[in-house]
Scaffold this active site. Sequence first.
Site, PDB file in Angstrom:
ATOM      1  N   ILE A 133     -50.310  38.297  92.317  1.00 24.01           N
ATOM      2  CA  ILE A 133     -50.147  39.139  90.975  1.00 24.01           C
ATOM      3  C   ILE A 133     -49.945  40.857  91.450  1.00 24.01           C
ATOM      4  O   ILE A 133     -50.914  41.284  91.996  1.00 24.01           O
ATOM      5  CB  ILE A 133     -51.368  39.248  89.818  1.00 24.01           C
ATOM      6  CG1 ILE A 133     -51.167  37.677  89.350  1.00 24.01           C
ATOM      7  CG2 ILE A 133     -51.180  39.933  88.836  1.00 24.01           C
ATOM      8  CD1 ILE A 133     -52.436  37.139  88.664  1.00 24.01           C
ATOM      9  N   HIS A 153     -39.804  32.733  86.378  1.00 25.64           N
ATOM     10  CA  HIS A 153     -41.044  31.825  86.415  1.00 25.64           C
ATOM     11  C   HIS A 153     -40.515  30.302  85.664  1.00 25.64           C
ATOM     12  O   HIS A 153     -39.656  30.416  84.836  1.00 25.64           O
ATOM     13  CB  HIS A 153     -42.046  32.507  85.327  1.00 25.64           C
ATOM     14  CG  HIS A 153     -43.176  31.608  84.891  1.00 25.64           C
ATOM     15  ND1 HIS A 153     -44.393  31.958  85.714  1.00 25.64           N
ATOM     16  CD2 HIS A 153     -43.471  30.819  83.946  1.00 25.64           C
ATOM     17  CE1 HIS A 153     -45.093  31.036  85.191  1.00 25.64           C
ATOM     18  NE2 HIS A 153     -44.604  30.502  84.114  1.00 25.64           N
ATOM     19  N   GLY A 163     -38.120  29.973  99.616  1.00 17.44           N
ATOM     20  CA  GLY A 163     -37.191  30.961  99.681  1.00 17.44           C
ATOM     21  C   GLY A 163     -35.993  30.420  99.212  1.00 17.44           C
ATOM     22  O   GLY A 163     -34.575  30.962  99.014  1.00 17.44           O
ATOM     23  N   ASP A 208     -47.174  37.094  84.090  1.00 15.99           N
ATOM     24  CA  ASP A 208     -46.033  36.600  83.403  1.00 15.99           C
ATOM     25  C   ASP A 208     -45.715  37.287  82.148  1.00 15.99           C
ATOM     26  O   ASP A 208     -45.380  36.661  81.098  1.00 15.99           O
ATOM     27  CB  ASP A 208     -45.958  35.059  83.483  1.00 15.99           C
ATOM     28  CG  ASP A 208     -46.163  34.470  84.808  1.00 15.99           C
ATOM     29  OD1 ASP A 208     -45.553  35.103  85.746  1.00 15.99           O
ATOM     30  OD2 ASP A 208     -46.861  33.424  84.969  1.00 15.99           O
ATOM     31  N   ASN A 257     -38.982  39.113  87.988  1.00 16.31           N
ATOM     32  CA  ASN A 257     -39.809  37.902  88.269  1.00 16.31           C
ATOM     33  C   ASN A 257     -38.846  36.566  87.529  1.00 16.31           C
ATOM     34  O   ASN A 257     -38.576  36.808  86.687  1.00 16.31           O
ATOM     35  CB  ASN A 257     -41.046  37.802  87.931  1.00 16.31           C
ATOM     36  CG  ASN A 257     -41.892  36.624  88.662  1.00 16.31           C
ATOM     37  OD1 ASN A 257     -41.893  36.312  89.603  1.00 16.31           O
ATOM     38  ND2 ASN A 257     -42.269  35.848  87.388  1.00 16.31           N
TER      39      ASN A 257
END
Length: 204
Positions: free
Chosen positions: A95, A112, A15, A148, A110
Amino acid sequence: MGKTKRIVFLASGRGSNFSASVEYIRKKKLKVEILALVSDNPDAKALAIAEKFGIPTKVVPYSSYSSKLDYHRDLLRVVEAFRPDLIVACGYMRILKPDFVQSFPNQIMNVHPSLLPAFPGLDSQKQALDYGVKVAGCTVHFVWEGVDTGPIILQKAIAIRPEWTEKELSLAILKEEHEILPLAIQLFCEDKLKIKERKVEILK
């Protein structure tokens, strides 16, 4: 400035990106209502961070489902009930299924740990080191169907030092994630992101 944006965070682990984002939102006094942190992992450290911040939590425990389909159906039901404007996946290790993505078109973000489209999926830092690239980094992107994929919002590049291990590279990238994810959230909440085909234009 538009209306107050309603945000749900998704996290599976420690987190740190969630914490950095909440701190930024509160420091900048953004017009944001953080509705909940939703996790697939009842042991996620992110849940304790949410509780510290006074943010509601909801666990949809992936390991307790015998059917992946049932898990994803319940996840969608839980998140839909919050009626979010934006969903932020930060260290969420599943996913998202097409039904979920289609329910929130260009409303899922998101972060990445690579310079997409290079090194998607798991172990991006190891992939970068194994490939011998000289520059790595991180990407915040909108989530489309696929792994992604989706339009890139922000990226930050860093030079890889020859002596770095995978752990050292991961920590260096994580520091930059803590910078660009909150900024991407701010741009969304201020209605400064415009998608043209698969490109994101940042409005002034």
